[in-house]
Design an enzyme around this catalytic site. Structure first.
Site, PDB file in Angstrom:
ATOM      1  N   ASP A   1      -1.697   5.493  -5.229  1.00 50.50           N
ATOM      2  CA  ASP A   1      -2.025   4.644  -4.088  1.00 50.50           C
ATOM      3  C   ASP A   1      -2.362   3.218  -4.508  1.00 50.50           C
ATOM      4  O   ASP A   1      -3.489   2.937  -4.935  1.00 50.50           O
ATOM      5  CB  ASP A   1      -3.210   5.257  -3.326  1.00 50.50           C
ATOM      6  CG  ASP A   1      -3.543   4.455  -2.082  1.00 50.50           C
ATOM      7  OD1 ASP A   1      -4.526   4.807  -1.397  1.00 50.50           O
ATOM      8  OD2 ASP A   1      -2.830   3.467  -1.796  1.00 50.50           O
TER       9      ASP A   1
ATOM     10  N   ASP B   1       0.812  -1.213   0.000  1.00 53.22           N
ATOM     11  CA  ASP B   1       0.000   0.000   0.000  1.00 53.22           C
ATOM     12  C   ASP B   1       0.849   1.268   0.000  1.00 53.22           C
ATOM     13  O   ASP B   1       1.369   1.677   1.046  1.00 53.22           O
ATOM     14  CB  ASP B   1      -0.898  -0.029   1.253  1.00 53.22           C
ATOM     15  CG  ASP B   1      -1.767   1.189   1.337  1.00 53.22           C
ATOM     16  OD1 ASP B   1      -2.229   1.514   2.444  1.00 53.22           O
ATOM     17  OD2 ASP B   1      -1.980   1.838   0.292  1.00 53.22           O
TER      18      ASP B   1
HETATM   19  C1  LIG Z   1      -8.161  10.391   5.031  1.00 55.22           C
HETATM   20  C2  LIG Z   1      -8.120   8.977   5.385  1.00 55.22           C
HETATM   21  C3  LIG Z   1      -7.703   8.713   6.811  1.00 55.22           C
HETATM   22  C4  LIG Z   1      -8.618   8.923   7.871  1.00 55.22           C
HETATM   23  C5  LIG Z   1      -6.270   9.140   6.988  1.00 55.22           C
HETATM   24  N1  LIG Z   1      -5.577   7.873   6.695  1.00 55.22           N
HETATM   25  C6  LIG Z   1      -4.895   7.742   5.577  1.00 55.22           C
HETATM   26  O1  LIG Z   1      -4.731   8.619   4.740  1.00 55.22           O
HETATM   27  C7  LIG Z   1      -4.322   6.353   5.354  1.00 55.22           C
HETATM   28  C8  LIG Z   1      -2.901   6.315   5.867  1.00 55.22           C
HETATM   29  N2  LIG Z   1      -4.367   6.052   3.909  1.00 55.22           N
HETATM   30  C9  LIG Z   1      -5.570   5.847   3.308  1.00 55.22           C
HETATM   31  O2  LIG Z   1      -6.608   5.809   3.928  1.00 55.22           O
HETATM   32  C10 LIG Z   1      -5.604   5.648   1.788  1.00 55.22           C
HETATM   33  C11 LIG Z   1      -5.294   6.978   1.168  1.00 55.22           C
HETATM   34  C12 LIG Z   1      -6.357   7.970   1.490  1.00 55.22           C
HETATM   35  S1  LIG Z   1      -6.048   9.504   0.731  1.00 55.22           S
HETATM   36  C13 LIG Z   1      -6.924  10.607   1.724  1.00 55.22           C
HETATM   37  N3  LIG Z   1      -4.665   4.698   1.246  1.00 55.22           N
HETATM   38  C14 LIG Z   1      -4.513   3.523   1.909  1.00 55.22           C
HETATM   39  C15 LIG Z   1      -5.754   2.659   1.911  1.00 55.22           C
HETATM   40  N4  LIG Z   1      -6.292   2.420   0.593  1.00 55.22           N
HETATM   41  C16 LIG Z   1      -5.343   1.370   2.578  1.00 55.22           C
HETATM   42  C17 LIG Z   1      -6.372   0.329   2.590  1.00 55.22           C
HETATM   43  C18 LIG Z   1      -6.127  -0.867   1.922  1.00 55.22           C
HETATM   44  C19 LIG Z   1      -7.069  -1.902   1.937  1.00 55.22           C
HETATM   45  C20 LIG Z   1      -8.247  -1.718   2.651  1.00 55.22           C
HETATM   46  C21 LIG Z   1      -8.493  -0.527   3.342  1.00 55.22           C
HETATM   47  C22 LIG Z   1      -7.553   0.495   3.319  1.00 55.22           C
HETATM   48  C23 LIG Z   1      -5.908   9.582   8.388  1.00 55.22           C
HETATM   49  O3  LIG Z   1      -5.377   8.732   9.151  1.00 55.22           O
HETATM   50  O4  LIG Z   1      -6.079  10.767   8.682  1.00 55.22           O
END
Ligand SMILES: CC[C@H](C)[C@H](NC(=O)[C@H](C)NC(=O)[C@@H](CCSC)NC[C@@H](N)Cc1ccccc1)C(=O)O
Length: 326
Positions: free
Chosen positions: A218, A34
């Site tokens: 991503d 990821d």
């Molecule tokens: C905005 C999204 C959240 C809440 C934010 N977290 C993130 O950005 C995290 C690191 N990355 C993610 O949530 C996203 C990128 C969001 S861009 C705003 N990538 C990883 C995600 N697809 C991983 C995944 C794989 C399989 C199943 C589910 C999830 C935070 O912690 O503030």
């Protein structure tokens, strides 16, 4: 050193999972690589049995090289509302023949229902920047961050494919995996992502619209999420399409012929074939689009639907990201 590991797609290319060996004796788990997060976490013996069902998992007490990273915890939330949390061990982690002897392995004590039901993976390997690692009170490094010292070059490449196995390579660029030349964009890692400005878009054979689009690459996100106006312009070319609240996005008749989507990276025109943009069957004879609006996300995401049409170079040294026809 250099390494290569197979990336296997789950149903509908929802995610791409790779074998990762943890501990001594090694337990090999399929993990979701990821580039949109920076925690390496695994299903573990510390989970309630109900949350482990259908999954393989890491048992730190069975690994002779495991050491508790005492006082350290982790707690991650993802854009789709899923999440996980737990404690941390230091142990050996091998990917594609490359071993990091002291990798922080984040062992899950609790995972959200999305992860329990997604039996394609037994955890994630984050390949984004250390600044967004959730370990507390001290950050821990990503596997790639730890492996870099062993690599001839601080790069990894993603060669994901539609409906079949692809691969990630570490420390080298395999020129047999792409055609033409690689075009690079500068990465702004301030938010911890592989974030850059795309130079515009085109729908099918239509005119290219030059505009700066702030995107992240991503591998852990399935679809492409772009600004609503661009998405609207795309589906205006798909007869019978509609933005369905009940489906959660744009749907269309499965018989529709979808135009390609071109994303500009500098002067390079990255083309996603129309067939890639019919993501999966919805209900009845409607299908769900591989391109959806970024409304509510805060930025645009080039997920697997885009990445599997390209060969992608993630260079953490500069940092920069490169694309070429896959
Ligand atoms: C905005 C999204 C959240 C809440 C934010 N977290 C993130 O950005 C995290 C690191 N990355 C993610 O949530 C996203 C990128 C969001 S861009 C705003 N990538 C990883 C995600 N697809 C991983 C995944 C794989 C399989 C199943 C589910 C999830 C935070 O912690 O503030």
């Amino acid at each position: 050193a250099q390494g290569s590991v197979t990336a296997s797609p789950s149903q509908y290319d929802g995610e791409y999972d790779c074998p990762v060996t943890v501990g001594t004796p090694g337990v090999t788990l399929p993990l979701d690589f990821d580039t949109g997060s920076s925690d390496l976490w695994v299903f573990s013996s510390e989970l309630p049995a109900s949350e482990r069902s259908g999954h393989a998992y890491y048992t730190s007490s069975s690994s002779s090289t495991s050491k508790l990273d005492s006082g350290e915890t982790w707690d991650i939330s993802y854009g789709d509302g899923s999440g996980a949390e737990g404690n941390i061990y230091i142990d050996k982690v091998t990917i594609g023949g490359i071993t990091v002897t002291s990798q922080a392995v984040e062992a899950a004590e609790s995972v959200s229902s999305e992860f329990v039901s997604d039996t394609s993976n037994d955890g994630l390997v984050g390949f984004a920047f250390d600044s967004i690692n959730t370990a507390s009170p001290n950050h821990v490094q990503t596997w790639f961050g730890n492996a870099e010292a062993q690599l001839a070059s601080p790069v990894f490449t993603a060669n994901l494919k539609k409906g079949k196995a692809g691969n990630y390579n570490f420390g080298y660029i395999d020129s047999s995996e792409y055609t033409g030349s690689i075009t690079y964009a500068t990465i702004n890692s301030a938010n911890g992502f592989w974030e850059f400005s795309a130079s515009g878009y085109a729908v099918g054979s239509g005119a290219f619209s030059s505009q700066s689009i702030d995107v992240i690459a991503d591998t852990g996100t399935t679809l492409i999420y772009l600004p609503a106006a661009i998405v609207k312009a795309y589906y205006a070319k798909v007869s019978g399409s509609s933005n369905s609240a009940s489906a959660g996005g744009y749907i269309f008749p499965c018989s529709a012929t979808l135009p390609s989507l071109t994303i500009g990276i500098g002067s390079y025109k990255a083309v996603v074939p129309g067939t890639f943009l019919n993501y999966a069957p919805n209900t009845g004879s409607t299908c769900f689009g591989g391109l959806q609006s970024n409304a509510g996300i805060g930025l645009s995401i080039l997920g697997d639907v885009f990445l599997k049409s390209q060969f992608v170079v993630f260079n953490q040294g500069v940092p920069k990201i490169g694309f070429a026809p896959g």
